[in-house]
Design a protein around this motif. Structure first.
Motif, PDB file in Angstrom:
ATOM      1  N   ALA A 323       0.851  -1.185  -0.105  1.00 19.46           N
ATOM      2  CA  ALA A 323      -0.078  -0.018  -0.148  1.00 19.46           C
ATOM      3  C   ALA A 323       0.907   1.311  -0.306  1.00 19.46           C
ATOM      4  O   ALA A 323       0.470   2.350  -0.503  1.00 19.46           O
ATOM      5  N   ASN A 324       2.166   1.248   0.384  1.00 18.48           N
ATOM      6  CA  ASN A 324       3.045   2.441   0.563  1.00 18.48           C
ATOM      7  C   ASN A 324       4.541   1.935   0.626  1.00 18.48           C
ATOM      8  O   ASN A 324       4.781   0.645   0.298  1.00 18.48           O
ATOM      9  N   GLY A 325       5.248   2.783   0.825  1.00 20.87           N
ATOM     10  CA  GLY A 325       6.713   2.451   0.925  1.00 20.87           C
ATOM     11  C   GLY A 325       7.355   2.205   2.156  1.00 20.87           C
ATOM     12  O   GLY A 325       8.541   2.477   2.220  1.00 20.87           O
ATOM     13  N   GLU A 326       6.392   1.963   3.163  1.00 22.23           N
ATOM     14  CA  GLU A 326       6.900   1.629   4.598  1.00 22.23           C
ATOM     15  C   GLU A 326       7.544   0.421   4.992  1.00 22.23           C
ATOM     16  O   GLU A 326       6.577  -0.659   4.298  1.00 22.23           O
ATOM     17  N   PHE A 327       8.436   0.364   5.736  1.00 21.25           N
ATOM     18  CA  PHE A 327       8.857  -1.232   6.360  1.00 21.25           C
ATOM     19  C   PHE A 327       8.304  -1.090   7.833  1.00 21.25           C
ATOM     20  O   PHE A 327       8.554  -0.159   8.584  1.00 21.25           O
ATOM     21  N   VAL A 328       7.868  -2.365   8.419  1.00 24.42           N
ATOM     22  CA  VAL A 328       7.699  -2.577   9.459  1.00 24.42           C
ATOM     23  C   VAL A 328       8.008  -4.001   9.859  1.00 24.42           C
ATOM     24  O   VAL A 328       7.834  -4.889   9.397  1.00 24.42           O
ATOM     25  N   LEU A 329       8.971  -3.909  10.861  1.00 25.59           N
ATOM     26  CA  LEU A 329       9.448  -5.410  11.544  1.00 25.59           C
ATOM     27  C   LEU A 329       9.004  -5.436  12.991  1.00 25.59           C
ATOM     28  O   LEU A 329       8.965  -4.547  13.653  1.00 25.59           O
ATOM     29  N   ARG A 330       8.393  -6.671  13.057  1.00 24.86           N
ATOM     30  CA  ARG A 330       7.673  -6.801  14.704  1.00 24.86           C
ATOM     31  C   ARG A 330       8.279  -8.063  15.114  1.00 24.86           C
ATOM     32  O   ARG A 330       8.025  -9.096  14.512  1.00 24.86           O
ATOM     33  N   ASP A 331       9.020  -8.003  16.228  1.00 24.99           N
ATOM     34  CA  ASP A 331       9.568  -9.166  16.889  1.00 24.99           C
ATOM     35  C   ASP A 331      10.014 -10.196  15.994  1.00 24.99           C
ATOM     36  O   ASP A 331       9.819 -11.328  16.164  1.00 24.99           O
ATOM     37  N   VAL A 332      10.936  -9.737  15.265  1.00 27.18           N
ATOM     38  CA  VAL A 332      11.699 -10.692  14.092  1.00 27.18           C
ATOM     39  C   VAL A 332      12.631 -11.726  14.558  1.00 27.18           C
ATOM     40  O   VAL A 332      13.735 -10.810  15.352  1.00 27.18           O
ATOM     41  N   THR A 333      12.598 -12.860  14.618  1.00 26.25           N
ATOM     42  CA  THR A 333      13.603 -13.891  15.084  1.00 26.25           C
ATOM     43  C   THR A 333      13.943 -14.650  13.999  1.00 26.25           C
ATOM     44  O   THR A 333      13.149 -15.178  13.125  1.00 26.25           O
ATOM     45  N   PHE A 334      15.279 -14.854  13.697  1.00 20.43           N
ATOM     46  CA  PHE A 334      15.599 -15.869  12.732  1.00 20.43           C
ATOM     47  C   PHE A 334      16.958 -16.730  13.025  1.00 20.43           C
ATOM     48  O   PHE A 334      17.896 -15.835  13.594  1.00 20.43           O
ATOM     49  N   GLY A 335      17.197 -17.834  12.710  1.00 20.91           N
ATOM     50  CA  GLY A 335      18.048 -18.521  12.871  1.00 20.91           C
ATOM     51  C   GLY A 335      18.357 -19.324  11.690  1.00 20.91           C
ATOM     52  O   GLY A 335      17.477 -19.749  10.856  1.00 20.91           O
ATOM     53  N   TRP A 336      19.735 -19.953  11.345  1.00 23.99           N
ATOM     54  CA  TRP A 336      20.027 -20.691  10.279  1.00 23.99           C
ATOM     55  C   TRP A 336      19.412 -22.040  10.357  1.00 23.99           C
ATOM     56  O   TRP A 336      19.363 -22.508   9.233  1.00 23.99           O
ATOM     57  N   SER A 337      18.958 -22.790  11.464  1.00 21.44           N
ATOM     58  CA  SER A 337      18.550 -24.043  11.574  1.00 21.44           C
ATOM     59  C   SER A 337      17.963 -24.006  12.867  1.00 21.44           C
ATOM     60  O   SER A 337      18.095 -23.196  13.654  1.00 21.44           O
ATOM     61  N   PRO A 338      16.861 -24.830  12.997  1.00 21.69           N
ATOM     62  CA  PRO A 338      15.811 -25.015  14.161  1.00 21.69           C
ATOM     63  C   PRO A 338      16.735 -24.952  15.373  1.00 21.69           C
ATOM     64  O   PRO A 338      16.391 -24.687  16.694  1.00 21.69           O
ATOM     65  N   ASP A 339      18.056 -25.779  15.581  1.00 24.25           N
ATOM     66  CA  ASP A 339      18.755 -26.047  16.586  1.00 24.25           C
ATOM     67  C   ASP A 339      19.818 -24.940  16.882  1.00 24.25           C
ATOM     68  O   ASP A 339      20.561 -24.892  17.963  1.00 24.25           O
ATOM     69  N   ALA A 340      20.050 -23.930  15.843  1.00 23.81           N
ATOM     70  CA  ALA A 340      21.308 -22.952  15.700  1.00 23.81           C
ATOM     71  C   ALA A 340      20.759 -21.902  16.821  1.00 23.81           C
ATOM     72  O   ALA A 340      19.370 -21.691  17.056  1.00 23.81           O
ATOM     73  N   GLU A 341      21.551 -20.990  17.466  1.00 25.87           N
ATOM     74  CA  GLU A 341      21.298 -19.772  18.158  1.00 25.87           C
ATOM     75  C   GLU A 341      20.934 -18.715  17.266  1.00 25.87           C
ATOM     76  O   GLU A 341      21.326 -18.654  16.082  1.00 25.87           O
ATOM     77  N   PRO A 342      19.473 -18.015  17.331  1.00 28.28           N
ATOM     78  CA  PRO A 342      19.226 -17.254  16.362  1.00 28.28           C
ATOM     79  C   PRO A 342      20.273 -15.988  16.385  1.00 28.28           C
ATOM     80  O   PRO A 342      20.679 -15.545  17.241  1.00 28.28           O
ATOM     81  N   VAL A 343      20.370 -15.584  15.149  1.00 28.67           N
ATOM     82  CA  VAL A 343      21.458 -14.298  14.853  1.00 28.67           C
ATOM     83  C   VAL A 343      20.227 -13.124  14.902  1.00 28.67           C
ATOM     84  O   VAL A 343      21.116 -12.061  15.118  1.00 28.67           O
ATOM     85  N   LEU A 344      19.266 -13.267  14.768  1.00 25.00           N
ATOM     86  CA  LEU A 344      18.398 -12.117  14.967  1.00 25.00           C
ATOM     87  C   LEU A 344      17.251 -12.533  16.193  1.00 25.00           C
ATOM     88  O   LEU A 344      16.629 -13.522  15.811  1.00 25.00           O
ATOM     89  N   ARG A 345      17.079 -11.479  17.065  1.00 25.69           N
ATOM     90  CA  ARG A 345      16.045 -12.065  18.116  1.00 25.69           C
ATOM     91  C   ARG A 345      15.177 -10.827  18.514  1.00 25.69           C
ATOM     92  O   ARG A 345      15.685  -9.738  18.848  1.00 25.69           O
TER      93      ARG A 345
END
Length: 572
Positions: A323-345
């Protein structure tokens, strides 16, 4: 296999045209022996040589027509084969790009698939459409012609041929296994050599050249042994077919004279049978067996290997419209595998047009991962990344690719002119647009030195320094209509003054600018700074973070803007 067949089916018209010309190509095989036999019985043997010559001229005319059909087959072949090859390459490349395990390192096996397996499929498909098709048409046409001309001899010919083909078919599974061994050995060789070539600095630093050579040589030896085994297997199959093709001729020589003496066959019919065997059936049998044991077998093995190993894209193509050019990130978590420590939390962030964000933190902490999340290259494990209210990875690619631009640290330039490189992402850009972009990122002296927009560039920017290549890559994105620009250490090879000029130029574009910082001076120019230290990221202005973030304060204390501007961020 289903994808392969569906791709060929998508070009049904081209396949039907090939079959049509194949029928013309098979006419000489059907009528050849019959015309030669008639020339003998009704011409030369009957005391009418003129009639015999005319029948032979008719045979020659049909041979010309068959050659015309074969020529048209070759002319039309590319209409079927090349789109199929492009579809397979696209399938492999898309799978590799969507596979996060190969996001950071070259995928040598995928290179082997594209350069070897896909080319095998392409060449084998061409071989099937040209060789196997023609040989099958020729064999069937010749056998039908033989049956209608010398029916008394048909079983003497068919039985040995069928026996040879059955035995040949029984030997095919072992050939398939050996052909697969060759394919796997080729992939292992590509992986071993790729690992050595991408790690040459490490090999040299560890004085491990002997070990690296032995590893590659071992795989090459395995590949050579596999190839020799396939060659022996093919030789055995060729022997079987040779016996099957020679036996009918022996049977004809043994049984034809009594049949002629009894009046069951004419001399012309026997000669017609000889023509069918020697000029059509026997060569076609050898060719068909050779094609099956090499071309078809390689095709089946390569398709099977692509099915097993080619990465598949599991994501559907997005269709949502932001709808517009805005970015919204909410409580984003990411890890390279289910057992790996997340690199973003627990990352939460709002970005609006006009924002200039600098992302700082130790190397390896996840800054480039954040760039991949913003561009939709990877979805988060938890939370959401919204662009204009829609999940960024679900935005229609035609919109996302024009609205969001990522410039990585690795610079990608291609063989061609400067203009062709700069208009890669903006083919509509005029020369004035290109020169303006070059000026604003500070690359005008470089452009003048190269000789202008028509100056040629070598592969990978050969002849340019790393900093010069980065300037051209920056200008290439600057000229686009992207409203979101992410610089992932894209100025790492520029001096501090050139880096500042580039960042200020992109900030004035009034879109969103995200700078994955290589130097802490980038944080001083940004409106906001995101500090990543392995925990929950901290967001604020430079002054605010100096008071609230111990890591940010330590990084700034280690960096003296007066004397140490070229000091990169410390390693974690």
């Amino acid at each position: 296999m289903r994808f392969y067949l569906s791709t060929l089916a998508g070009h049904r018209r081209g396949v039907l045209i090939l079959l049509g010309w194949s029928m013309l190509e098979g006419i000489p095989a059907f009528f050849g022996g019959k015309l030669v036999g008639t020339a003998v019985d009704q011409g030369f043997a009957a005391g009418n040589p003129l009639a015999g010559v005319l029948w032979l001229l008719a045979f020659a005319a049909l041979a010309v027509a068959g050659a015309l059909g074969q020529r048209q087959v070759f002319a039309r072949l590319g209409d079927v084969v090349e789109p199929m090859r492009d579809a397979l390459v696209t399938r492999v490349v898309n799978g590799v790009l969507d596979d996060p395990t190969h996001r950071r390192t070259p995928d040598a096996s995928a290179v082997a698939m594209i350069t070897r397996h896909v080319e095998v499929v392409r060449d084998a498909t061409a071989g099937v459409l040209v060789q196997a098709r023609a040989l099958l048409v020729t064999t069937v046409a010749a056998l039908i012609g033989l049956a209608t001309t010398a029916a008394a001899l048909i079983w003497l010919v068919v039985l040995p041929i069928v026996a040879a083909l059955v035995l040949f078919g029984l030997l095919l599974p072992s050939l398939a296994k050996r052909q697969r061994d060759v394919v796997m050995a080729d992939e292992r060789t590509a992986e071993a050599s790729g690992a050595v070539l991408t790690g040459l600095r490490d090999v040299a630093a560890c004085t491990a050249s002997a070990e690296a050579y032995q590893d590659v040589a071992r795989q090459v030896d395995h590949q050579a042994k596999a190839s020799v085994t396939v060659a022996w297997a093919n030789a055995l199959r060729a022997t079987v077919i040779a016996i099957g093709g020679f036996t009918p001729i022996v049977m004809l020589v043994a049984f034809a004279p009594p049949l002629v003496a009894s009046g069951q066959l004419t001399t012309g019919a026997v000669l017609a049978a000889v023509v069918y065997l020697t000029s059509s059936v026997n060569p076609a049998l050898h060719g068909l067996a050779r094609t099956t044991s090499t071309v078809v077998m390689r095709l089946m093995v390569a398709l099977k290997r692509l099915q097993e190993a080619a990465p598949r894209s599991g994501r559907e193509i997005g269709t949502e419209i932001p709808a517009n050019g805005e970015f919204v990130l909410r409580d984003v978590t990411f890890g390279w595998s289910p057992d790996a420590e997340p690199v973003l939390r627990g990352l939460s962030l709002d970005l609006r047009p006009g924002d200039h964000l600098a992302v700082v933190g130790p190397s390896g902490i996840g800054k480039s991962t954040m760039a991949s999340l913003l561009t939709g290259l990877m979805p988060p494990d938890n939370g959401c990344v919204l662009f204009g209210g829609a999940p960024v990875d679900r935005v229609a690619p035609t919109i996302r690719h024009h609205a969001i631009a990522l410039i990585p640290q690795e610079t990608y330039l291609f063989t061609g002119t400067v203009r062709e490189n700069l208009t890669l992402l903006a083919p509509w850009a005029t020369d004035e647009d290109l020169v303006d972009a070059v000026k604003k990122v500070g690359a005008k002296p470089l452009l003048d030195g190269l000789g202008g927009l028509d100056a040629p560039l070598g592969h990978g920017g050969e002849g340019l320094s790393a900093g010069e290549a980065q300037l051209l890559a920056l200008a290439r994105v600057f000229v686009t209509s992207a409203s979101v620009v992410i610089l992932d250490e894209a100025t790492s090879h520029l001096d501090p003054a050139a880096e500042a000029r580039v960042e200020r130029a992109f900030a004035r574009r009034e879109g969103i600018l995200v700078v994955i910082a290589h130097r802490l001076s980038s944080a001083l120019r940004a409106n906001r700074v995101l500090v990543m230290d392995g925990g929950k990221p901290l967001l604020g202005s430079h002054e605010h973070l100096l008071k609230t973030s111990a890591l940010y304060g330590q990084l700034m204390l280690a960096w003296d803007p007066t004397h140490r501007e070229e000091t990169p961020l410390p390693k974690r």
